[in-house]
Design a protein around this motif. Structure first.
Motif, PDB file in Angstrom:
ATOM      1  N   ASN A  47       0.815  -1.210   0.000  1.00 12.26           N
ATOM      2  CA  ASN A  47       0.000   0.000   0.000  1.00 12.26           C
ATOM      3  C   ASN A  47       0.852   1.265   0.000  1.00 12.26           C
ATOM      4  OD1 ASN A  47      -1.522   2.243   1.778  1.00 12.26           O
ATOM      5  ND2 ASN A  47      -3.035   1.025   0.672  1.00 12.26           N
ATOM      6  N   GLN A  48       1.913   1.276   0.789  1.00 10.56           N
ATOM      7  CA  GLN A  48       2.723   2.486   0.934  1.00 10.56           C
ATOM      8  C   GLN A  48       3.708   2.682  -0.213  1.00 10.56           C
ATOM      9  OE1 GLN A  48       2.435   4.950   3.639  1.00 10.56           O
ATOM     10  NE2 GLN A  48       0.512   3.865   3.370  1.00 10.56           N
ATOM     11  N   ILE A  49       4.337   1.602  -0.652  1.00 11.80           N
ATOM     12  CA  ILE A  49       5.309   1.715  -1.737  1.00 11.80           C
ATOM     13  C   ILE A  49       4.624   2.064  -3.049  1.00 11.80           C
ATOM     14  CG2 ILE A  49       6.977   0.420  -3.136  1.00 11.80           C
ATOM     15  CD1 ILE A  49       7.990   1.321  -0.387  1.00 11.80           C
ATOM     16  N   SER A  50       3.376   1.659  -3.186  1.00 13.60           N
ATOM     17  CA  SER A  50       2.655   1.915  -4.434  1.00 13.60           C
ATOM     18  C   SER A  50       2.109   3.337  -4.532  1.00 13.60           C
ATOM     19  CB  SER A  50       1.506   0.911  -4.579  1.00 13.60           C
ATOM     20  OG  SER A  50       1.994  -0.414  -4.587  1.00 13.60           O
ATOM     21  N   ARG A  51       2.320   4.141  -3.507  1.00 17.59           N
ATOM     22  CA  ARG A  51       1.783   5.505  -3.528  1.00 17.59           C
ATOM     23  C   ARG A  51       2.624   6.466  -4.375  1.00 17.59           C
ATOM     24  NH1 ARG A  51      -2.411   6.533   0.163  1.00 17.59           N
ATOM     25  NH2 ARG A  51      -2.932   4.658   1.360  1.00 17.59           N
ATOM     26  N   PHE A  52       3.505   5.914  -5.191  1.00 17.61           N
ATOM     27  CA  PHE A  52       4.196   6.710  -6.193  1.00 17.61           C
ATOM     28  C   PHE A  52       3.310   6.911  -7.428  1.00 17.61           C
ATOM     29  CE2 PHE A  52       8.093   4.389  -4.387  1.00 17.61           C
ATOM     30  CZ  PHE A  52       8.353   5.398  -3.469  1.00 17.61           C
ATOM     31  N   GLY A  53       2.240   6.112  -7.549  1.00 15.75           N
ATOM     32  CA  GLY A  53       1.462   6.084  -8.778  1.00 15.75           C
ATOM     33  C   GLY A  53       0.751   7.376  -9.125  1.00 15.75           C
ATOM     34  N   THR A  54      -0.003   7.948  -8.183  1.00 13.94           N
ATOM     35  CA  THR A  54      -0.798   9.141  -8.474  1.00 13.94           C
ATOM     36  C   THR A  54       0.063  10.351  -8.863  1.00 13.94           C
ATOM     37  OG1 THR A  54      -2.548   8.356  -7.003  1.00 13.94           O
ATOM     38  CG2 THR A  54      -2.603  10.679  -7.627  1.00 13.94           C
ATOM     39  N   PRO A  55       1.150  10.665  -8.139  1.00 15.95           N
ATOM     40  CA  PRO A  55       1.984  11.795  -8.588  1.00 15.95           C
ATOM     41  C   PRO A  55       2.626  11.561  -9.953  1.00 15.95           C
ATOM     42  CG  PRO A  55       2.979  10.682  -6.699  1.00 15.95           C
ATOM     43  CD  PRO A  55       1.594  10.158  -6.818  1.00 15.95           C
ATOM     44  N   ILE A  56       2.893  10.290 -10.297  1.00 17.06           N
ATOM     45  CA  ILE A  56       3.426  10.017 -11.635  1.00 17.06           C
ATOM     46  C   ILE A  56       2.369  10.312 -12.688  1.00 17.06           C
ATOM     47  CG2 ILE A  56       4.179   8.173 -13.184  1.00 17.06           C
ATOM     48  CD1 ILE A  56       5.811   7.022 -10.929  1.00 17.06           C
ATOM     49  N   PHE A  57       1.101   9.993 -12.398  1.00 19.09           N
ATOM     50  CA  PHE A  57       0.023  10.362 -13.315  1.00 19.09           C
ATOM     51  C   PHE A  57      -0.028  11.877 -13.507  1.00 19.09           C
ATOM     52  CE2 PHE A  57      -2.555   6.280 -12.866  1.00 19.09           C
ATOM     53  CZ  PHE A  57      -2.472   5.975 -14.212  1.00 19.09           C
ATOM     54  N   ALA A  58       0.170  12.634 -12.421  1.00 19.46           N
ATOM     55  CA  ALA A  58       0.182  14.093 -12.523  1.00 19.46           C
ATOM     56  C   ALA A  58       1.350  14.557 -13.392  1.00 19.46           C
ATOM     57  CB  ALA A  58       0.265  14.720 -11.129  1.00 19.46           C
ATOM     58  N   LEU A  59       2.510  13.971 -13.173  1.00 22.60           N
ATOM     59  CA  LEU A  59       3.692  14.297 -13.964  1.00 22.60           C
ATOM     60  C   LEU A  59       3.432  14.039 -15.451  1.00 22.60           C
ATOM     61  CD1 LEU A  59       7.326  13.214 -13.167  1.00 22.60           C
ATOM     62  CD2 LEU A  59       6.366  12.729 -15.408  1.00 22.60           C
ATOM     63  N   ILE A  60       2.843  12.882 -15.757  1.00 18.58           N
ATOM     64  CA  ILE A  60       2.578  12.525 -17.154  1.00 18.58           C
ATOM     65  C   ILE A  60       1.566  13.485 -17.767  1.00 18.58           C
ATOM     66  CG2 ILE A  60       1.584  10.751 -18.656  1.00 18.58           C
ATOM     67  CD1 ILE A  60       2.806   8.661 -16.740  1.00 18.58           C
ATOM     68  N   SER A  61       0.560  13.879 -16.994  1.00 21.36           N
ATOM     69  CA  SER A  61      -0.429  14.841 -17.492  1.00 21.36           C
ATOM     70  C   SER A  61       0.250  16.140 -17.906  1.00 21.36           C
ATOM     71  CB  SER A  61      -1.483  15.128 -16.428  1.00 21.36           C
ATOM     72  OG  SER A  61      -2.227  13.972 -16.127  1.00 21.36           O
ATOM     73  N   GLY A  62       1.149  16.632 -17.053  1.00 20.30           N
ATOM     74  CA  GLY A  62       1.887  17.843 -17.382  1.00 20.30           C
ATOM     75  C   GLY A  62       2.809  17.641 -18.574  1.00 20.30           C
ATOM     76  N   PHE A  63       3.514  16.534 -18.584  1.00 22.68           N
ATOM     77  CA  PHE A  63       4.456  16.258 -19.672  1.00 22.68           C
ATOM     78  C   PHE A  63       3.764  16.235 -21.033  1.00 22.68           C
ATOM     79  CE2 PHE A  63       6.329  13.275 -22.656  1.00 22.68           C
ATOM     80  CZ  PHE A  63       7.615  13.765 -22.769  1.00 22.68           C
ATOM     81  N   ILE A 242       6.479   7.472  10.621  1.00 25.17           N
ATOM     82  CA  ILE A 242       5.372   8.425  10.694  1.00 25.17           C
ATOM     83  C   ILE A 242       4.013   7.796  10.398  1.00 25.17           C
ATOM     84  CG2 ILE A 242       6.923  10.277   9.975  1.00 25.17           C
ATOM     85  CD1 ILE A 242       5.499  10.268   7.269  1.00 25.17           C
ATOM     86  N   GLY A 243       4.002   6.535   9.996  1.00 27.20           N
ATOM     87  CA  GLY A 243       2.735   5.884   9.656  1.00 27.20           C
ATOM     88  C   GLY A 243       2.383   6.089   8.199  1.00 27.20           C
ATOM     89  N   SER A 244       1.131   5.851   7.842  1.00 23.42           N
ATOM     90  CA  SER A 244       0.682   5.956   6.462  1.00 23.42           C
ATOM     91  C   SER A 244       0.960   7.347   5.896  1.00 23.42           C
ATOM     92  CB  SER A 244      -0.812   5.651   6.374  1.00 23.42           C
ATOM     93  OG  SER A 244      -1.265   5.706   5.047  1.00 23.42           O
ATOM     94  N   ALA A 245       1.579   7.383   4.719  1.00 27.31           N
ATOM     95  CA  ALA A 245       1.968   8.647   4.105  1.00 27.31           C
ATOM     96  C   ALA A 245       1.152   8.882   2.837  1.00 27.31           C
ATOM     97  CB  ALA A 245       3.462   8.633   3.766  1.00 27.31           C
ATOM     98  N   PRO A 246       0.729  10.128   2.576  1.00 27.58           N
ATOM     99  CA  PRO A 246      -0.064  10.412   1.378  1.00 27.58           C
ATOM    100  C   PRO A 246       0.787  10.365   0.117  1.00 27.58           C
ATOM    101  CG  PRO A 246       0.439  12.434   2.540  1.00 27.58           C
ATOM    102  CD  PRO A 246       0.936  11.324   3.416  1.00 27.58           C
ATOM    103  N   SER A 247       0.124  10.278  -1.033  1.00 29.69           N
ATOM    104  CA  SER A 247       0.829  10.171  -2.307  1.00 29.69           C
ATOM    105  C   SER A 247       1.604  11.429  -2.655  1.00 29.69           C
ATOM    106  CB  SER A 247      -0.175   9.873  -3.431  1.00 29.69           C
ATOM    107  OG  SER A 247      -0.810   8.624  -3.211  1.00 29.69           O
ATOM    108  N   ASN A 248       1.158  12.593  -2.187  1.00 29.45           N
ATOM    109  CA  ASN A 248       1.827  13.852  -2.524  1.00 29.45           C
ATOM    110  C   ASN A 248       2.751  14.331  -1.409  1.00 29.45           C
ATOM    111  OD1 ASN A 248      -0.335  14.432  -0.800  1.00 29.45           O
ATOM    112  ND2 ASN A 248      -0.592  16.491  -1.611  1.00 29.45           N
ATOM    113  N   ARG A 249       3.238  13.423  -0.584  1.00 28.22           N
ATOM    114  CA  ARG A 249       4.144  13.804   0.495  1.00 28.22           C
ATOM    115  C   ARG A 249       5.401  14.459  -0.073  1.00 28.22           C
ATOM    116  NH1 ARG A 249       4.230   8.248  -0.173  1.00 28.22           N
ATOM    117  NH2 ARG A 249       6.267   7.217  -0.400  1.00 28.22           N
TER     118      ARG A 249
END
Length: 369
Positions: A47-63, A242-249
């Motif tokens: 769950n935590q390691i996979s939270r790179f996904g959403t910011p990558i989608f944002a990056l791709i949208s901008g790119f 710190i516990g569960s971290a959000p995708s945009n940390r």
């Protein structure tokens, strides 16, 4: 500097990885809820390691937006019509769909908090848990025409630095509690663009510096691979502390560029493995459709699957069922008339004519830079 490309296959690979990560977050979250709202070591790690996904989608949208305007120019009317058709209509449709689905399944009344709050929640993508990202993208679309003022590569260095400061301020110092009433509700939304702006702007930076960064990535792919291992280890340490971290940390402002550069560096290696290239290209092309549809498939599976399925040993099976089931639903929707207004599925094409056209434009741009 190498010749720029009209079509960049590495972006499809990166988009596929982001899509898989988003699915892993939501499938592991289902395990959390199906096991008394508790994670074990494996499901928490996923769950935590996979939270790179959403910011990558944002990056791709901008790119994609900035790379397109860099190669084809910018027309406001065409941009507005295209974005509303490809993103706006699907966002409205799936928001209504999930509101109706939850009303039928659980009797959830979307108007319970009042019409004004309903409209705010709808606009900020709170109709269902994954749609907030679509709202963030829309906010970025409002900013995008102004960013056309930044066309030189040097200006993007300052723009990137400004986005870092803005993002950090939104995450660390910004306090929506200083506002009252409806403004507090609006400014405290998860889909608050300043808290995500770095990833979109980094996508634009990447679009303008693609050629030198691509060469850098290929030369240093082993070093970048080691960097990915290190940030994975540090991400584990982070959530342990710190516990569960959000995708945009804030740490993802370092993690995401490293992951992106690594994927750019190994793009040619992926192409040599035919089955992997085919898999990632297919998932990448369907990624936005999968993003929109998969919660419906996952929630349906949760309501039908026996309790014994939610044993951790079955995780690969459950994930495969959700992924394959989602692709199946997407394919069925694509058979419907006007399906292009329901799902966004970009065409992965790279014709020689388009290549020549884009190369001429970019070479002319390089000569005048």
């Amino acid at each position: 500097m190498g010749k720029p490309k009209a079509h960049i296959q590495e972006i499809h690979y990166l988009r596929a990885i982001a899509c898989i990560w988003v699915l892993l977050v939501h499938v592991s979250a289902s395990y959390y809820y199906e096991n008394g709202e508790t994670y074990n070591e494996l499901t928490l790690f996923i769950n935590q390691i996979s939270r790179f996904g959403t910011p990558i989608f944002a990056l791709i949208s901008g790119f994609l937006l900035f790379y397109q305007t860099r190669t084809r120019g910018f027309e406001l009317k065409k941009f507005a019509l295209s974005r509303f058709t490809k993103i706006g209509v699907p966002f409205i449709f799936w928001s209504i769909f999930y509101l109706l689905f939850m009303y039928i399944l659980q009797g959830a009344n979307p108007f319970e908090s009042g019409k004004r709050l309903f409209l705010i929640n709808f606009a900020f993508g709170n109709a269902f848990y994954h749609l907030y990202f679509m709202s963030i993208v829309f906010q970025f679309y409002l900013l995008f025409p102004l960013l056309q003022l930044f066309r030189s590569r040097k200006s993007w260095i300052f723009l990137l630095a400004g986005s870092i400061l803005t993002n950090l301020y939104a995450l660390k110092m910004y306090n929506p509690g200083q506002f009252e009433g409806i403004w507090q509700v609006i400014l405290s939304q998860r889909a608050f663009l300043p808290a995500w702006i770095f990833f979109f702007i980094f996508g634009g930076f990447l679009a303008y510096y693609w050629e030198p960064l691509s060469q850098f990535s290929k030369r240093n792919k082993k070093l970048l691979g080691a960097g990915v291992v290190i940030i994975t280890v540090l991400a584990v340490v982070e959530y342990k502390i710190i516990g569960s971290a959000p995708s945009n940390r804030a740490t993802n402002m370092i993690n995401i560029p490293i992951i992106t550069l690594f994927m750019m560096g190994i793009g040619e290696d992926i192409k040599k493995i035919s089955w992997l290239e085919l898999f990632l290209a297919k998932i990448g092309s369907l990624s936005m459709a999968i993003y929109l549809v998969h919660p419906f498939v996952l929630l349906t599976f949760q309501s039908l699957a026996p309790k014994s399925v939610w044993n951790t040993i079955n995780f690969p099976f459950v994930f495969a069922v959700i992924l394959i089931g989602t692709i199946g639903v997407v394919k069925v929707i694509q058979l419907l008339p006007y399906n292009q207004y329901l799902l966004t599925v970009p065409k992965a094409k790279d014709s020689k004519a388009e290549k020549v056209k884009h190369l001429k434009k970019l070479e002319a741009e390089s000569n005048t830079a």
